[in-house]
Design a protein around this motif. Structure first.
Motif, PDB file in Angstrom:
ATOM      1  N   ARG A 291       6.100 -25.623 -26.499  1.00 29.14           N
ATOM      2  CA  ARG A 291       6.590 -24.247 -26.661  1.00 29.14           C
ATOM      3  C   ARG A 291       5.561 -23.406 -27.395  1.00 29.14           C
ATOM      4  NH1 ARG A 291       8.323 -20.216 -29.492  1.00 29.14           N
ATOM      5  NH2 ARG A 291       7.130 -21.213 -31.147  1.00 29.14           N
TER       6      ARG A 291
ATOM      7  N   ARG B  79       8.205 -28.969 -29.025  1.00 31.61           N
ATOM      8  CA  ARG B  79       7.855 -27.810 -29.844  1.00 31.61           C
ATOM      9  C   ARG B  79       6.369 -27.470 -29.700  1.00 31.61           C
ATOM     10  NH1 ARG B  79      10.877 -24.847 -33.865  1.00 31.61           N
ATOM     11  NH2 ARG B  79       9.432 -23.316 -34.658  1.00 31.61           N
TER      12      ARG B  79
ATOM     13  N   PHE C 254       8.703 -29.159 -21.558  1.00 31.48           N
ATOM     14  CA  PHE C 254       7.819 -28.545 -22.562  1.00 31.48           C
ATOM     15  C   PHE C 254       6.901 -29.610 -23.165  1.00 31.48           C
ATOM     16  CE2 PHE C 254      11.122 -25.324 -22.361  1.00 31.48           C
ATOM     17  CZ  PHE C 254      10.441 -24.141 -22.591  1.00 31.48           C
TER      18      PHE C 254
ATOM     19  N   THR D   5      10.097 -21.502 -18.064  1.00 32.83           N
ATOM     20  CA  THR D   5      10.953 -21.851 -19.201  1.00 32.83           C
ATOM     21  C   THR D   5      12.438 -21.702 -18.881  1.00 32.83           C
ATOM     22  OG1 THR D   5      10.986 -19.614 -20.139  1.00 32.83           O
ATOM     23  CG2 THR D   5       9.178 -21.063 -20.794  1.00 32.83           C
TER      24      THR D   5
END
Lengths: 300, 300
Positions: free
Chosen positions: B153, B150, B199, B191
């Protein structure tokens, strides 16, 4: 003299045959024209749509190669797709632009202005003093913060947080959880095969609950509206420059923008296909009065 | 009497043979044991690891079926995977738990406590008065707000916002953009095939720039730390309950938590494999003193 406009993308390809004064005399629609994934298929869809537009107008298709055309095609601004397509098309005078640019021309005309396309994705285009600026449109995983797909993603994230006791439960979040059997794993499974448009299907539900005062809906929409505001800010538009929102979320987001943008919102003059026709009329219909520099655009 | 512990997941499967007092006398490691995607392969990896642990300890493999075992396996808490696996294994006394539960047992022992596993994903498990509560671990698209994936990202999103002029440029974001040739489309392409761990490879870079005072790194880490705090809050732990952070981000996030959690952080007693062994010793080594209720857990 006649002119052609074409608006093509992954779903369909539309063509319009018009007079030099942009009066449309024939329309047609064919299959998808995705120049990034299927150049041959795109070429075929374009020519089918053009041929049918000539037929609808009762015009001789022998004139097709001589009819100037502006094509607005998704992906035309990336790589060499547009150049490869142009080499395969029969048109002597042909301008290939991105679908977004003809949407801008359609919405605000030939002058200064900006559009925000708020659909499954979200992206923005502005023209000021002849200079084009584009932003957004990177996809909902990393961007598209003002889009339906992102709103749907945000909703599912918030529902999982509520399930875990991290975010407060609301009627909206409970409805989302109930729709997945109150099983978070079912939500995760949904996302494994879901396309952006599938995430976007949740957006109307969010706005529906917003009307009923749901705090989670308020938080999610507030985030999206702030993102649209920030994107419009980043276009650095002159105060008087008109801005136009397009796409399924346009009428939902527009009234929630702060006055600096809301008071400058204008309805679209016409759609993207109309924009392609107008651009063709502007560039080719009046070509005798164009400067040499502008004629360079036409890539004969 | 001997006991077995097994710790298996998508990457590898480890086994340890121990005395009834949890003293490990043989260890081994085999291939992946993913019971959700390959039950036969998982079964084979488990038996290879167990056989080699017996060999490493110089013990006769004829005793394998009689040796009680606790297996901690990723995915064991979902659906019927654990029951299907148990039917194929030769053990007479066998408890199959999720890998997270044996990590909890390893980190904090048999008493009350909580773990937060902050790796590529992020999830939490607490045991209070014998009751287990689990949260998080839904994947970085919709959750795992305290995870490396996360954080990666979030970093890419912030870099695209900086490229578009929506977020301020910082050294970190410029470095990310430069690493992709200053082409946002290259980030988007990355991605499309990137796995969560891909990531997650950006996380160390974010913490590196945080040390140098980068404002974007600060924003991203602050968001992750707040998410970890909110998750620990949601576990509703008693004030004195020990909590232990595991995974690659544990030492980076721990010191940044507010005092209410930071001051209760404890180092892990042992790893998950040690937890499986301890749980086996607790449940099977002392079985004569266990109540009927606890024996029900063993599923002979």
């Amino acid at each position: 003299m006649m002119i052609l406009g074409v608006d093509g993308g992954g779903t369909s390809c539309r063509a319009a045959l018009a007079t030099a004064q942009s009066q449309i005399i024939g329309r047609a629609k064919a299959g998808s024209a995705n120049i990034r994934t299927d150049l041959n298929g795109a070429c075929e869809s374009i020519m089918v749509a053009v041929g049918q537009a000539f037929a609808a107008a009762g015009q001789d298709p022998a004139h097709i190669p001589d009819t100037p055309v502006v094509l607005g095609l998704a992906g035309a601004n990336i790589g060499t797709y547009a150049a490869e397509l142009r080499a395969r098309l029969p048109f002597r005078r042909c301008l290939i632009e991105s679908d977004v640019l003809i949407a801008l021309e359609g919405a605000i005309g030939a002058g200064d202005g900006a559009i925000g396309i708020l659909g499954t994705g979200s992206h923005y285009l502005a023209r000021q003093s002849g200079e084009i600026r584009r932003l957004g449109g990177w996809g909902f995983l990393l961007g598209d913060q003002g889009s339906g797909a992102r709103i749907g993603r945000d909703l599912l994230e918030e529902a999982l947080l509520a399930h875990d006791g991290i975010a407060p439960h609301t009627s909206l979040l409970d409805a989302v959880l109930a729709a997945h059997g109150n099983d978070p794993q079912a939500i995760v499974e949904f996302t494994k095969s879901a396309q952006p448009r599938d995430f976007g299907t949740f957006a109307p539900m969010v706005f529906d609950y917003l009307e009923r005062g749901d705090p989670a809906a308020d938080k999610i929409v507030e985030r999206a509206v702030s993102a649209v505001e920030a994107s419009l800010d980043a276009l650095a538009l002159a105060n008087a420059t008109p801005r136009c929102l397009l796409g399924g979320l346009a009428t939902l987001v527009g009234p929630r923008l702060p006055p600096k943008h809301r008071e400058r919102l204008v309805p679209p003059l016409q759609d993207a296909l109309g924009g392609a026709v107008s651009m063709a009329a502007r560039l080719f219909g009046l070509e005798r009065s164009l400067s040499d520099g502008k004629q360079g655009l036409m890539q004969p």
